[in-house]
Write a protein that holds these residues in place. Structure first.
Motif, PDB file in Angstrom:
ATOM      1  N   LEU A 115      -2.765   9.132   4.669  1.00  0.00           N
ATOM      2  CA  LEU A 115      -3.101   8.981   3.246  1.00  0.00           C
ATOM      3  C   LEU A 115      -3.503   7.533   2.967  1.00  0.00           C
ATOM      4  O   LEU A 115      -4.492   7.261   2.271  1.00  0.00           O
ATOM      5  CB  LEU A 115      -1.910   9.382   2.366  1.00  0.00           C
ATOM      6  CG  LEU A 115      -1.605  10.885   2.288  1.00  0.00           C
ATOM      7  CD1 LEU A 115      -0.265  11.143   1.583  1.00  0.00           C
ATOM      8  CD2 LEU A 115      -2.722  11.624   1.543  1.00  0.00           C
ATOM      9  N   ILE A 116      -2.738   6.611   3.511  1.00  0.00           N
ATOM     10  CA  ILE A 116      -3.036   5.197   3.284  1.00  0.00           C
ATOM     11  C   ILE A 116      -4.371   4.822   3.916  1.00  0.00           C
ATOM     12  O   ILE A 116      -5.193   4.123   3.301  1.00  0.00           O
ATOM     13  CB  ILE A 116      -1.878   4.336   3.826  1.00  0.00           C
ATOM     14  CG1 ILE A 116      -0.734   4.386   2.806  1.00  0.00           C
ATOM     15  CG2 ILE A 116      -2.325   2.891   4.086  1.00  0.00           C
ATOM     16  CD1 ILE A 116       0.509   3.662   3.197  1.00  0.00           C
ATOM     17  N   VAL A 173      -5.129   9.947  -4.641  1.00  0.00           N
ATOM     18  CA  VAL A 173      -4.061  10.412  -3.747  1.00  0.00           C
ATOM     19  C   VAL A 173      -4.175  11.930  -3.572  1.00  0.00           C
ATOM     20  O   VAL A 173      -4.039  12.462  -2.461  1.00  0.00           O
ATOM     21  CB  VAL A 173      -2.672  10.029  -4.308  1.00  0.00           C
ATOM     22  CG1 VAL A 173      -1.555  10.706  -3.514  1.00  0.00           C
ATOM     23  CG2 VAL A 173      -2.490   8.513  -4.284  1.00  0.00           C
ATOM     24  N   ASP A 174      -4.458  12.590  -4.681  1.00  0.00           N
ATOM     25  CA  ASP A 174      -4.618  14.047  -4.634  1.00  0.00           C
ATOM     26  C   ASP A 174      -5.766  14.430  -3.694  1.00  0.00           C
ATOM     27  O   ASP A 174      -5.645  15.346  -2.867  1.00  0.00           O
ATOM     28  CB  ASP A 174      -4.900  14.553  -6.063  1.00  0.00           C
ATOM     29  CG  ASP A 174      -4.821  16.067  -6.156  1.00  0.00           C
ATOM     30  OD1 ASP A 174      -4.061  16.682  -5.375  1.00  0.00           O
ATOM     31  OD2 ASP A 174      -5.513  16.632  -7.014  1.00  0.00           O
ATOM     32  N   VAL A 179      -9.631   2.204  -2.543  1.00  0.00           N
ATOM     33  CA  VAL A 179      -8.684   2.360  -3.642  1.00  0.00           C
ATOM     34  C   VAL A 179      -7.615   1.282  -3.604  1.00  0.00           C
ATOM     35  O   VAL A 179      -7.102   0.867  -4.644  1.00  0.00           O
ATOM     36  CB  VAL A 179      -8.033   3.759  -3.582  1.00  0.00           C
ATOM     37  CG1 VAL A 179      -6.989   3.922  -4.680  1.00  0.00           C
ATOM     38  CG2 VAL A 179      -9.084   4.837  -3.686  1.00  0.00           C
ATOM     39  N   LEU A 228      -7.061   6.142   1.645  1.00  0.00           N
ATOM     40  CA  LEU A 228      -7.165   5.380   0.399  1.00  0.00           C
ATOM     41  C   LEU A 228      -7.834   4.030   0.654  1.00  0.00           C
ATOM     42  O   LEU A 228      -8.609   3.540  -0.157  1.00  0.00           O
ATOM     43  CB  LEU A 228      -5.777   5.195  -0.230  1.00  0.00           C
ATOM     44  CG  LEU A 228      -5.105   6.471  -0.757  1.00  0.00           C
ATOM     45  CD1 LEU A 228      -3.689   6.178  -1.262  1.00  0.00           C
ATOM     46  CD2 LEU A 228      -5.933   7.104  -1.879  1.00  0.00           C
ATOM     47  N   ARG A 238       1.925   1.721  -3.446  1.00  0.00           N
ATOM     48  CA  ARG A 238       0.831   2.228  -4.283  1.00  0.00           C
ATOM     49  C   ARG A 238       0.601   3.722  -4.038  1.00  0.00           C
ATOM     50  O   ARG A 238       0.338   4.477  -4.974  1.00  0.00           O
ATOM     51  CB  ARG A 238      -0.457   1.464  -3.966  1.00  0.00           C
ATOM     52  CG  ARG A 238      -0.407  -0.005  -4.347  1.00  0.00           C
ATOM     53  CD  ARG A 238      -1.027  -0.294  -5.688  1.00  0.00           C
ATOM     54  NE  ARG A 238      -2.446  -0.024  -5.716  1.00  0.00           N
ATOM     55  CZ  ARG A 238      -3.135   0.208  -6.829  1.00  0.00           C
ATOM     56  NH1 ARG A 238      -2.495   0.219  -7.990  1.00  0.00           N
ATOM     57  NH2 ARG A 238      -4.430   0.419  -6.805  1.00  0.00           N
ATOM     58  N   LEU A 239       0.717   4.095  -2.777  1.00  0.00           N
ATOM     59  CA  LEU A 239       0.537   5.509  -2.443  1.00  0.00           C
ATOM     60  C   LEU A 239       1.544   6.369  -3.208  1.00  0.00           C
ATOM     61  O   LEU A 239       1.175   7.363  -3.845  1.00  0.00           O
ATOM     62  CB  LEU A 239       0.721   5.723  -0.931  1.00  0.00           C
ATOM     63  CG  LEU A 239       0.902   7.183  -0.488  1.00  0.00           C
ATOM     64  CD1 LEU A 239      -0.378   7.984  -0.713  1.00  0.00           C
ATOM     65  CD2 LEU A 239       1.314   7.254   0.981  1.00  0.00           C
ATOM     66  N   GLY A 268       0.942   6.456  -6.909  1.00  0.00           N
ATOM     67  CA  GLY A 268      -0.150   7.390  -7.221  1.00  0.00           C
ATOM     68  C   GLY A 268       0.302   8.830  -7.107  1.00  0.00           C
ATOM     69  O   GLY A 268      -0.011   9.665  -7.964  1.00  0.00           O
ATOM     70  N   PHE A 269       1.082   9.100  -6.080  1.00  0.00           N
ATOM     71  CA  PHE A 269       1.521  10.485  -5.880  1.00  0.00           C
ATOM     72  C   PHE A 269       2.419  10.950  -7.021  1.00  0.00           C
ATOM     73  O   PHE A 269       2.241  12.047  -7.560  1.00  0.00           O
ATOM     74  CB  PHE A 269       2.248  10.630  -4.541  1.00  0.00           C
ATOM     75  CG  PHE A 269       2.762  12.029  -4.317  1.00  0.00           C
ATOM     76  CD1 PHE A 269       1.878  13.054  -3.991  1.00  0.00           C
ATOM     77  CD2 PHE A 269       4.098  12.328  -4.465  1.00  0.00           C
ATOM     78  CE1 PHE A 269       2.327  14.351  -3.813  1.00  0.00           C
ATOM     79  CE2 PHE A 269       4.552  13.626  -4.283  1.00  0.00           C
ATOM     80  CZ  PHE A 269       3.670  14.640  -3.954  1.00  0.00           C
ATOM     81  N   THR A 281       0.831  -1.213   0.000  1.00  0.00           N
ATOM     82  CA  THR A 281       0.000   0.000   0.000  1.00  0.00           C
ATOM     83  C   THR A 281       0.862   1.259   0.000  1.00  0.00           C
ATOM     84  O   THR A 281       0.523   2.242  -0.658  1.00  0.00           O
ATOM     85  CB  THR A 281      -0.963   0.027   1.213  1.00  0.00           C
ATOM     86  OG1 THR A 281      -0.193  -0.057   2.408  1.00  0.00           O
ATOM     87  CG2 THR A 281      -1.955  -1.102   1.161  1.00  0.00           C
ATOM     88  N   LEU A 329      -5.895   6.447  -9.494  1.00  0.00           N
ATOM     89  CA  LEU A 329      -5.151   6.298  -8.238  1.00  0.00           C
ATOM     90  C   LEU A 329      -4.500   7.645  -7.897  1.00  0.00           C
ATOM     91  O   LEU A 329      -4.559   8.109  -6.755  1.00  0.00           O
ATOM     92  CB  LEU A 329      -4.082   5.205  -8.386  1.00  0.00           C
ATOM     93  CG  LEU A 329      -3.134   5.055  -7.194  1.00  0.00           C
ATOM     94  CD1 LEU A 329      -3.890   4.641  -5.934  1.00  0.00           C
ATOM     95  CD2 LEU A 329      -2.018   4.044  -7.492  1.00  0.00           C
ATOM     96  N   ALA A 330      -3.908   8.285  -8.915  1.00  0.00           N
ATOM     97  CA  ALA A 330      -3.281   9.598  -8.689  1.00  0.00           C
ATOM     98  C   ALA A 330      -4.315  10.600  -8.196  1.00  0.00           C
ATOM     99  O   ALA A 330      -4.066  11.368  -7.262  1.00  0.00           O
ATOM    100  CB  ALA A 330      -2.627  10.082  -9.972  1.00  0.00           C
ATOM    101  N   GLU A 331      -5.473  10.582  -8.814  1.00  0.00           N
ATOM    102  CA  GLU A 331      -6.519  11.528  -8.406  1.00  0.00           C
ATOM    103  C   GLU A 331      -6.980  11.256  -6.978  1.00  0.00           C
ATOM    104  O   GLU A 331      -7.262  12.182  -6.219  1.00  0.00           O
ATOM    105  CB  GLU A 331      -7.696  11.455  -9.377  1.00  0.00           C
ATOM    106  CG  GLU A 331      -7.373  12.071 -10.736  1.00  0.00           C
ATOM    107  CD  GLU A 331      -8.501  11.924 -11.738  1.00  0.00           C
ATOM    108  OE1 GLU A 331      -9.508  11.270 -11.400  1.00  0.00           O
ATOM    109  OE2 GLU A 331      -8.369  12.460 -12.848  1.00  0.00           O
ATOM    110  N   ALA A 360       2.470   9.908  -9.943  1.00  0.00           N
ATOM    111  CA  ALA A 360       1.749   9.964 -11.224  1.00  0.00           C
ATOM    112  C   ALA A 360       0.922  11.247 -11.346  1.00  0.00           C
ATOM    113  O   ALA A 360       0.368  11.537 -12.403  1.00  0.00           O
ATOM    114  CB  ALA A 360       0.830   8.747 -11.364  1.00  0.00           C
ATOM    115  N   LEU A 361       0.850  11.981 -10.250  1.00  0.00           N
ATOM    116  CA  LEU A 361       0.074  13.226 -10.286  1.00  0.00           C
ATOM    117  C   LEU A 361       0.723  14.212 -11.242  1.00  0.00           C
ATOM    118  O   LEU A 361       1.930  14.425 -11.197  1.00  0.00           O
ATOM    119  CB  LEU A 361       0.043  13.869  -8.900  1.00  0.00           C
ATOM    120  CG  LEU A 361      -1.034  13.400  -7.936  1.00  0.00           C
ATOM    121  CD1 LEU A 361      -0.809  14.036  -6.571  1.00  0.00           C
ATOM    122  CD2 LEU A 361      -2.407  13.748  -8.466  1.00  0.00           C
TER     123      LEU A 361
END
Ligand code: ZN
Lengths: 243, 188
Positions: free
Chosen positions: B168-169, B118-119, B177, B172, A45-46, A49-50, A42, B114-116, A52-53
């Motif tokens: 954050l985790i 996280v945002d 997610v 999510l 993954r976090l 994701g970050f 996880t 996933l990025a969104e 990829a922003l």
């Protein structure tokens, strides 16, 4: 390593900007502990994701916006004064440059009668009602100046926008308005005569305005003389540029 | 910090406008990046970026030249962001205030979403946690630099970044997610 220690260790690895799977101790624990393996996944993954922003690009005109904000916010009256100082300085340079350029012409045109064009002194002495009435009430008797549309000249604060470090504001204004340089130098406040650009006789006039007006006198007189010389020396050139 | 930046700052202090333009152009991406991620609103981020540079240029004389320039600059921007976030908290929520995702995105698993997510999760963090997290992961600043930027002890900064990750985790997971990876792990 115990499960309770796993997340701290994981954070320590991330603090070193490494992936969890690169750490042998974490890896070893994950082989036998599905929960901690999931936790490590996880975190991965976090960060996936970050990273990829997408961050949009900043505006390309940001520097210009910042510079505009940095300009001092001054009152319209003060802007007149500031502009006049800048413009008068520019006028001196311009007029001096023109004078050097036309010295030979000055000699060859010495026979031209001074009545062909109004002298700047005439214009200045007729302008008795302060800066607000600039232009329109000036009696123009010289034939070559009759066609000038003075109200089309920009007001002084706008001239600041034309002014750059390398550009003479008078030359910039001439280019902008399509007027001749001599016309611009003649009609832009700051060389408007003994009253200067600020009417210091007004009751509400602050002290700085009176000082500014006084301080400009020597300069305006000097430029006035220079421009008069130019106008007398170059009547045909001015006429041609108007026709 | 490179001598180039120091020289640029000296030129700005002398009133050289071209140097100011260069300084803004060199750092606008980093300042805007932080503001955008902190505020999640393009127009607000532009305004705060602009305001931050104006403040920075006006107070360049107070910058300690023995220190690095970027942390100092980002500190100004971060403070402005936190001020705006605090103001927002006291305003009634409006749909236009923050450009947010709809809350029905549970179960989204592809990389873009996933990025969104996280945002979105970032926007729920305390401002201090969020800023510390961004300075570490987005700007790749060291804990020492972040400590200087946020003007707080290094240990506190570290704690904030760790808490940011954990929260954050947790968020999510709440949003479903990270369900896929859980199943994947369990299938092993
Ligand atoms: Zn475990």
């Amino acid at each position: 390593m115990q499960c309770e220690e796993f997340e701290d260790r994981l954070n320590a690895v991330l603090d070193k900007r490494k992936r969890p799977e690169t750490d042998a101790e974490l890896q070893l624990h994950c082989e036998t502990c599905p929960d901690c393996r999931h936790l490590a996944a996880t975190y991965g993954r976090l960060l996936d994701g970050f990273y990829a922003l997408a961050t949009p690009h900043p505006p390309s005109d940001m520097a210009m916006r910042v510079l505009a904000d940095l300009q001092p916010k001054v009152s319209p009256r003060r802007r007149w004064a500031v502009a006049a100082v800048a413009l008068t300085t520019g006028a001196l340079a311009t007029a001096a440059g023109l004078l050097f350029a036309v010295v030979p012409l000055l000699r060859s045109h010495s026979q031209v009668p001074s009545t062909v064009l109004p002298t700047l002194a005439t214009v200045a002495s007729s302008d008795q009602s302060g800066p607000g009435s600039r232009g329109a009430r000036i009696p123009l008797t010289g034939r070559s100046l009759e066609s000038l549309e003075l109200n089309q000249l920009p007001i002084v604060p706008e001239l600041l926008a034309l002014r750059t470090a390398d550009e003479d504001p008078y030359a910039g204004l001439a280019k902008e308005t399509g007027q001749s340089l001599a016309t611009v130098v003649l009609y832009v406040p700051g060389i408007g005569g003994s009253k200067g650009i600020v009417d210091a006789s007004g009751k509400d006039e602050p002290a700085w305005a009176a000082q500014m007006s006084e301080g400009l006198k020597p300069i305006t007189d000097s430029v006035a003389e220079t421009v008069n010389l130019l106008l007398r020396a170059l009547p045909t050139v001015v006429s041609d540029s108007r026709s | 910090m490179s001598d180039n930046v120091r020289e640029l700052v000296h030129q700005c202090l002398r009133g050289d406008q071209s140097a100011m333009v260069e300084l803004v152009s060199n750092f606008r991406g980093q300042v805007f990046g932080l503001c955008y991620r902190m505020l999640r609103h393009r127009q607000d981020a532009e305004d705060v970026t602009q305001e931050s540079f104006v403040r920075a240029l006006r107070s360049l004389g107070t910058w300690d030249q023995q220190r690095e320039f970027l942390p100092w600059l980002l500190a100004i921007a971060g403070n402005r962001c936190r001020t705006l976030l605090a103001i927002r908290m006291h305003q009634p929520a409006t749909s236009s205030l923050v450009e947010h995702l709809s809350d029905d995105a549970v179960g989204i698993r592809d990389a873009e979403n996933l990025a969104e997510e996280v945002d979105l999760a970032l926007s729920h963090l305390r401002a201090e946690y969020r800023q510390a997290f961004l300075l570490f992961h987005q700007h790749e600043m060291s804990y020492s630099q972040i400590s200087t930027t946020l003007d707080c002890p290094l240990g506190t900064v570290k704690t904030w970044v760790h808490r940011a990750r954990r929260e954050l985790i947790a968020r999510l997971k709440d949003r479903g997610v990270l369900q896929e990876s859980r199943h994947a792990v369990r299938r092993v």
